[in-house]
Design a protein around this motif. Structure first.
Motif, PDB file in Angstrom:
ATOM      1  N   GLY A  41       0.822  -1.201   0.000  1.00 15.75           N
ATOM      2  CA  GLY A  41       0.000   0.000   0.000  1.00 15.75           C
ATOM      3  C   GLY A  41       0.852   1.246   0.000  1.00 15.75           C
ATOM      4  N   VAL A  42       0.384   2.244  -0.714  1.00 21.92           N
ATOM      5  CA  VAL A  42       1.031   3.545  -0.702  1.00 21.92           C
ATOM      6  C   VAL A  42       0.018   4.518  -0.125  1.00 21.92           C
ATOM      7  CG1 VAL A  42       1.874   5.453  -2.108  1.00 21.92           C
ATOM      8  CG2 VAL A  42       2.484   3.134  -2.706  1.00 21.92           C
ATOM      9  N   ALA A  43       0.432   5.346   0.795  1.00 23.54           N
ATOM     10  CA  ALA A  43      -0.460   6.385   1.280  1.00 23.54           C
ATOM     11  C   ALA A  43       0.286   7.703   1.286  1.00 23.54           C
ATOM     12  CB  ALA A  43      -0.964   6.059   2.675  1.00 23.54           C
ATOM     13  N   ARG A  44      -0.445   8.756   1.004  1.00 24.16           N
ATOM     14  CA  ARG A  44       0.158  10.093   1.005  1.00 24.16           C
ATOM     15  C   ARG A  44      -0.767  11.020   1.774  1.00 24.16           C
ATOM     16  NH1 ARG A  44      -0.750  11.180  -4.470  1.00 24.16           N
ATOM     17  NH2 ARG A  44       0.517  13.034  -4.370  1.00 24.16           N
ATOM     18  N   VAL A  45      -0.218  11.840   2.627  1.00 33.74           N
ATOM     19  CA  VAL A  45      -1.022  12.876   3.263  1.00 33.74           C
ATOM     20  C   VAL A  45      -0.299  14.214   3.104  1.00 33.74           C
ATOM     21  CG1 VAL A  45      -1.909  11.284   5.029  1.00 33.74           C
ATOM     22  CG2 VAL A  45      -0.035  12.812   5.589  1.00 33.74           C
ATOM     23  N   GLU A  46      -1.059  15.279   3.205  1.00 31.39           N
ATOM     24  CA  GLU A  46      -0.463  16.608   3.159  1.00 31.39           C
ATOM     25  C   GLU A  46      -0.126  17.003   4.593  1.00 31.39           C
ATOM     26  OE1 GLU A  46       0.132  18.035   0.183  1.00 31.39           O
ATOM     27  OE2 GLU A  46       1.069  19.811   1.023  1.00 31.39           O
ATOM     28  N   ALA A  47       1.112  16.769   4.991  1.00 32.62           N
ATOM     29  CA  ALA A  47       1.574  17.188   6.308  1.00 32.62           C
ATOM     30  C   ALA A  47       1.739  18.711   6.261  1.00 32.62           C
ATOM     31  CB  ALA A  47       2.889  16.496   6.629  1.00 32.62           C
ATOM     32  N   PRO A  48       1.889  19.371   7.416  1.00 31.51           N
ATOM     33  CA  PRO A  48       2.031  20.834   7.395  1.00 31.51           C
ATOM     34  C   PRO A  48       3.141  21.321   6.462  1.00 31.51           C
ATOM     35  CG  PRO A  48       1.782  20.062   9.634  1.00 31.51           C
ATOM     36  CD  PRO A  48       1.861  18.840   8.781  1.00 31.51           C
ATOM     37  N   ARG A  49       4.238  20.557   6.409  1.00 33.92           N
ATOM     38  CA  ARG A  49       5.372  20.997   5.592  1.00 33.92           C
ATOM     39  C   ARG A  49       5.287  20.547   4.157  1.00 33.92           C
ATOM     40  NH1 ARG A  49       8.201  19.327  10.581  1.00 33.92           N
ATOM     41  NH2 ARG A  49       9.303  21.160  11.284  1.00 33.92           N
ATOM     42  N   GLY A  50       4.353  19.674   3.849  1.00 34.58           N
ATOM     43  CA  GLY A  50       4.255  19.177   2.480  1.00 34.58           C
ATOM     44  C   GLY A  50       3.848  17.727   2.482  1.00 34.58           C
ATOM     45  N   GLU A  51       3.989  17.139   1.310  1.00 36.88           N
ATOM     46  CA  GLU A  51       3.479  15.788   1.145  1.00 36.88           C
ATOM     47  C   GLU A  51       4.340  14.767   1.889  1.00 36.88           C
ATOM     48  OE1 GLU A  51       4.705  14.306  -2.490  1.00 36.88           O
ATOM     49  OE2 GLU A  51       2.980  13.010  -2.792  1.00 36.88           O
ATOM     50  N   ASP A  52       3.672  13.892   2.608  1.00 33.80           N
ATOM     51  CA  ASP A  52       4.353  12.830   3.329  1.00 33.80           C
ATOM     52  C   ASP A  52       3.851  11.517   2.746  1.00 33.80           C
ATOM     53  OD1 ASP A  52       5.699  11.369   5.172  1.00 33.80           O
ATOM     54  OD2 ASP A  52       4.472  11.919   6.892  1.00 33.80           O
ATOM     55  N   ILE A  53       4.772  10.621   2.382  1.00 33.81           N
ATOM     56  CA  ILE A  53       4.346   9.361   1.748  1.00 33.81           C
ATOM     57  C   ILE A  53       4.994   8.176   2.444  1.00 33.81           C
ATOM     58  CG2 ILE A  53       5.978   9.954  -0.112  1.00 33.81           C
ATOM     59  CD1 ILE A  53       4.578   7.908  -1.870  1.00 33.81           C
ATOM     60  N   HIS A  54       4.222   7.139   2.657  1.00 31.81           N
ATOM     61  CA  HIS A  54       4.744   5.885   3.188  1.00 31.81           C
ATOM     62  C   HIS A  54       4.365   4.752   2.236  1.00 31.81           C
ATOM     63  CE1 HIS A  54       5.412   6.736   7.742  1.00 31.81           C
ATOM     64  NE2 HIS A  54       5.643   7.809   7.043  1.00 31.81           N
ATOM     65  N   TYR A  55       5.302   3.836   2.052  1.00 31.90           N
ATOM     66  CA  TYR A  55       5.026   2.615   1.297  1.00 31.90           C
ATOM     67  C   TYR A  55       5.196   1.453   2.261  1.00 31.90           C
ATOM     68  CZ  TYR A  55       5.922  -1.378  -1.738  1.00 31.90           C
ATOM     69  OH  TYR A  55       5.892  -2.618  -2.326  1.00 31.90           O
ATOM     70  N   VAL A  56       4.193   0.562   2.303  1.00 31.30           N
ATOM     71  CA  VAL A  56       4.237  -0.570   3.233  1.00 31.30           C
ATOM     72  C   VAL A  56       3.940  -1.839   2.464  1.00 31.30           C
ATOM     73  CG1 VAL A  56       2.985  -1.693   5.120  1.00 31.30           C
ATOM     74  CG2 VAL A  56       3.638   0.687   5.331  1.00 31.30           C
ATOM     75  N   ARG A  57       4.710  -2.895   2.750  1.00 30.64           N
ATOM     76  CA  ARG A  57       4.407  -4.197   2.164  1.00 30.64           C
ATOM     77  C   ARG A  57       4.282  -5.211   3.309  1.00 30.64           C
ATOM     78  NH1 ARG A  57       7.026  -6.771  -2.822  1.00 30.64           N
ATOM     79  NH2 ARG A  57       8.159  -4.840  -2.864  1.00 30.64           N
ATOM     80  N   LEU A  58       3.172  -5.942   3.292  1.00 36.31           N
ATOM     81  CA  LEU A  58       2.934  -6.962   4.320  1.00 36.31           C
ATOM     82  C   LEU A  58       3.003  -8.330   3.674  1.00 36.31           C
ATOM     83  CD1 LEU A  58      -0.169  -5.353   6.092  1.00 36.31           C
ATOM     84  CD2 LEU A  58       2.197  -5.254   6.854  1.00 36.31           C
ATOM     85  N   LYS A  59       3.498  -9.306   4.426  1.00 37.84           N
ATOM     86  CA  LYS A  59       3.595 -10.672   3.927  1.00 37.84           C
ATOM     87  C   LYS A  59       2.794 -11.591   4.817  1.00 37.84           C
ATOM     88  CE  LYS A  59       7.275 -12.434   1.170  1.00 37.84           C
ATOM     89  NZ  LYS A  59       8.672 -12.614   1.023  1.00 37.84           N
ATOM     90  N   LYS A  60       2.142 -12.553   4.197  1.00 32.82           N
ATOM     91  CA  LYS A  60       1.304 -13.473   4.953  1.00 32.82           C
ATOM     92  C   LYS A  60       2.153 -14.261   5.954  1.00 32.82           C
ATOM     93  CE  LYS A  60      -2.572 -16.490   4.092  1.00 32.82           C
ATOM     94  NZ  LYS A  60      -3.349 -17.228   3.112  1.00 32.82           N
ATOM     95  N   ASN A  61       1.579 -14.464   7.163  1.00 29.49           N
ATOM     96  CA  ASN A  61       2.241 -15.211   8.231  1.00 29.49           C
ATOM     97  C   ASN A  61       3.537 -14.569   8.713  1.00 29.49           C
ATOM     98  OD1 ASN A  61       0.426 -17.311   8.669  1.00 29.49           O
ATOM     99  ND2 ASN A  61       1.127 -18.324   6.804  1.00 29.49           N
ATOM    100  N   LYS A  62       3.665 -13.286   8.476  1.00 26.56           N
ATOM    101  CA  LYS A  62       4.846 -12.582   8.978  1.00 26.56           C
ATOM    102  C   LYS A  62       4.342 -11.399   9.783  1.00 26.56           C
ATOM    103  CE  LYS A  62       9.104 -10.445   7.406  1.00 26.56           C
ATOM    104  NZ  LYS A  62       9.833  -9.853   6.308  1.00 26.56           N
ATOM    105  N   MET A  63       4.758 -11.316  11.029  1.00 27.83           N
ATOM    106  CA  MET A  63       4.264 -10.231  11.875  1.00 27.83           C
ATOM    107  C   MET A  63       4.900  -8.893  11.496  1.00 27.83           C
ATOM    108  SD  MET A  63       2.024 -11.254  13.997  1.00 27.83           S
ATOM    109  CE  MET A  63       1.909 -10.466  15.575  1.00 27.83           C
ATOM    110  N   GLU A  64       6.179  -8.939  11.142  1.00 31.44           N
ATOM    111  CA  GLU A  64       6.891  -7.686  10.876  1.00 31.44           C
ATOM    112  C   GLU A  64       6.527  -7.155   9.496  1.00 31.44           C
ATOM    113  OE1 GLU A  64       8.769 -10.581  11.387  1.00 31.44           O
ATOM    114  OE2 GLU A  64       8.844 -10.358  13.563  1.00 31.44           O
ATOM    115  N   LEU A  65       6.771  -5.864   9.314  1.00 32.58           N
ATOM    116  CA  LEU A  65       6.597  -5.290   7.985  1.00 32.58           C
ATOM    117  C   LEU A  65       7.645  -5.918   7.068  1.00 32.58           C
ATOM    118  CD1 LEU A  65       6.330  -1.476   8.788  1.00 32.58           C
ATOM    119  CD2 LEU A  65       4.494  -3.139   8.683  1.00 32.58           C
TER     120      LEU A  65
END
Lengths: 412, 207
Positions: free
Chosen positions: A312-336
């Motif tokens: 998933g990619v998400a972007r928000v407009e933080a006060p200073r500008g655009e903030d983006i995070h990319y996250v990948r999850l794997k089945k049966n894995k607790m950690e990112l």
């Protein structure tokens, strides 16, 4: 300078006024900046690596600690990235409350910036005034979230606390107080001749460069580029607010978008009061219902997040500008499985460098402060004499003094 | 202003042009708020040979807003994803587009996009130092964040022997060093003289 130009001027890496250390390597000719290179990474904490060793609920609190000012933005965007990866839909009331805190954060961040900018120009009375005013919004954040800095407000599926009628009443009182201050604050920044002299035509980012180099936040809007994630990719309750609000540019207040620091000042001030109106809009239109779509956290973690497979990619407009995070999850894995954070300052590095071109040494502090950097702490300046090869350290106070003197010189 | 294309139209045009060279191409859509305002994101991977061409194809929807590139070690391969937004100045028509490519670990290099979009240089420098993947044609071949902290040859996002595990394990003993008693000195090289680390393919594995 007695020696032949160009000579290098190193600024950094430590500076008490800013949050993180960075180093600027200027190439100077007399007082004029010919070129600049930036060296970040003096405080790289490996947050993404840490995140890949923790489960999403733990990372939620780590994400918040990426930045002390836009902590809410990082938690918000991380929540959304995980929701996108795991196909979780937040509750509608949660969407609204998320935006309420995001806009409160914008108010406090822009007021903080206004104070820092005043300080860099040698107007400490502005710093004291804006930071005093900022205490009120910090109080609302504390009333609503329980915390002033790391709010811990966002959770996958919504938010962690609801607002009570008493809290809403207190918040409305403070908003009303802020609206009364609107004319005063605009007057301080926009009509003072000394401030205008120091920020007009200084640190210019052209519209062409802003587009080409993908600048974000008030920096790009000051150059007349109408980029704002809240409106282009409307998340949270912004989709419902699109008819009532528009992207802020200097033209919103009748100024020309020249891309100088003055344009950024205008954008931030208009956004500040727009954020207050947005908060009031959210409180007026707050829908009823649950604050989160995932009330059972252990079920969420063990059943949904652990079993999720996706990105998933998400972007928000933080006060200073655009903030983006990319996250990948794997089945049966607790950690990112993978995590990438991009903070607004990172996205503005390339544009920032163009703003220093032809600037004066005394303008360097305000240009650095102008984009509201989240990296960059200068404590000393190392002047390397190209003639002798000798280095000498100049305390940040000396550089700050130069900036103050320049303002004093312009005072009527 | 020309009409804004929807996410499905954009992905379809990519699929039509790149056919089997495009893989893992899909759209994720989300709805928020009372009005359930919809917004879309596209993911796609293109074979390394046609990656630059795919990025150029994106320019046909107007000048995109570049945000960042993310990188992952996915076992036998390394993956780099560039995140863009098309129609960033529109009122509600923006689409987040992720275009990525993969390279095997025994041949870790992918083409740089710096000729397509000048804003990518800092993030490409970061991918080189964090993932140990060489970006062919990069405009600035220095490290960005790890100059003073991590020895050349350690890549924090790698999950193989070139990852930072040894460094992290020993950091309490050797806080300013390289994990084996050597002191880290400022080093701007992204890779040691031989280039990025080569992980030999295991028997029967990988594509």
């Amino acid at each position: 300078m007695a020696h032949a130009p160009p000579y290098p001027l190193m600024i950094g890496p430590i500076h008490p006024a800013l949050k993180e250390p960075t180093m600027f390597k200027f190439t100077m000719e007399g007082e004029r900046v010919l070129d600049v290179d930036i060296q970040p990474g003096f405080n790289h904490r490996g947050v993404e690596y840490l995140g890949m060793k923790r489960n999403p609920l733990q990372v939620l609190h780590l994400a918040e600690r990426v930045c002390g000012i836009c902590s809410g933005a990082h938690q918000y965007v991380f929540c959304r990235a995980v929701e996108h990866a795991a196909n979780i839909t937040p509750s509608v009331r949660g969407d609204y409350l998320r935006v309420l805190v995001a806009e409160l954060e914008r108010i406090h961040s822009h007021l903080l910036w206004a104070g820092v900018a005043g300080h860099e120009l040698g107007f400490d009375s502005i710093l004291h005034y804006t930071w005093k005013v900022r205490e009120d919004v910090q109080d609302i954040l504390e009333i609503i979230c329980g915390n002033r800095v790391n709010y811990s407000y966002y959770i996958f599926g919504g938010v962690r606390r609801d607002v009570t009628p008493e809290q809403v009443e207190k918040a409305r009182k403070i908003f009303a107080k802020y609206r009364k201050l609107e004319d005063t604050i605009l007057d301080i920044f926009l009509t003072d001749p000394t401030i205008s002299h120091r920020v007009q035509d200084v640190g210019v980012l052209t519209k062409e460069n802003a587009l080409k180099l993908s600048a974000c936040g008030p920096l790009t809007r000051g150059a007349g580029v109408k980029k704002d994630v809240r409106f282009s990719w409307p998340y949270g309750s912004y989709g419902d607010m699109m008819d009532d609000f528009k992207v802020v540019t200097p033209e919103s207040l009748g100024y020309k978008a020249t891309g100088d620091i003055f344009s950024q000042v205008v954008v931030r001030l208009v956004e500040l009061f727009e954020a207050i109106r947005m908060c009031e809009w959210v409180l007026d239109n707050l829908p009823s219902g649950p604050i989160t779509s995932e009330p059972n956290l252990s079920a969420l973690l063990m059943a949904k997040l652990r079993m999720a497979e996706g990105e998933g990619v998400a972007r928000v407009e933080a006060p200073r500008g655009e903030d983006i995070h990319y996250v990948r999850l794997k089945k049966n894995k607790m950690e990112l499985d993978s995590w990438k954070i991009r903070v607004p300052t990172y996205g503005n590095i390339m544009s920032w460098l163009t703003m220093f071109k032809d600037a004066q040494i005394a303008d360097i502090p305000i240009i650095i402060a102008s984009i509201d950097p989240c990296i960059g702490c200068m404590d000393r300046v190392t002047l390397v004499d190209s003639g002798t090869g000798r280095e000498r350290d100049v305390d940040w106070a000396v550089l700050h003094d130069l900036s103050v003197k320049r303002s004093r010189g312009l005072m009527p | 202003m020309k009409q804004h294309m929807k996410a499905d139209g954009i992905l379809a045009s990519f699929k039509e042009r790149f056919k089997e060279d495009l893989f893992d191409g899909y759209i994720k859509s989300f709805e928020n708020g009372v009005k359930r305002t919809r917004y879309d994101q596209i993911f796609m991977r293109v074979k390394r040979e046609r990656f630059v061409e795919a990025a150029e194809h994106l320019l046909s929807y107007g000048w995109p807003h570049h945000t960042v590139a993310s990188g992952s070690d996915i076992g036998e391969e390394l993956e780099v994803l560039f995140h863009f937004e098309v129609y960033p100045e529109s009122h509600g028509h923006g689409v987040t587009v992720t275009i990525g490519t993969r390279c095997p670990k025994d041949d870790p290099h992918i083409p740089s996009l710096s000729d397509v979009h000048p804003a990518v240089t800092p993030t490409e420098r970061e991918k080189q130092e964090f993932l140990g993947v060489s970006m062919d044609g990069i405009k600035d071949n220095r490290r960005l964040f790890l100059v003073h902290a991590v020895p050349v040859g350690v890549y924090p996002w790698r999950k193989d022997e070139f990852g930072p595990e040894k460094l992290v394990r020993n950091v309490h003993k050797d806080p300013s060093g390289g994990g084996d008693g050597t002191k880290v000195i400022a080093d701007y090289r992204p890779f040691p003289p031989g280039g990025p680390p080569i992980v030999k393919k295991q028997q029967g594995g990988g594509s």
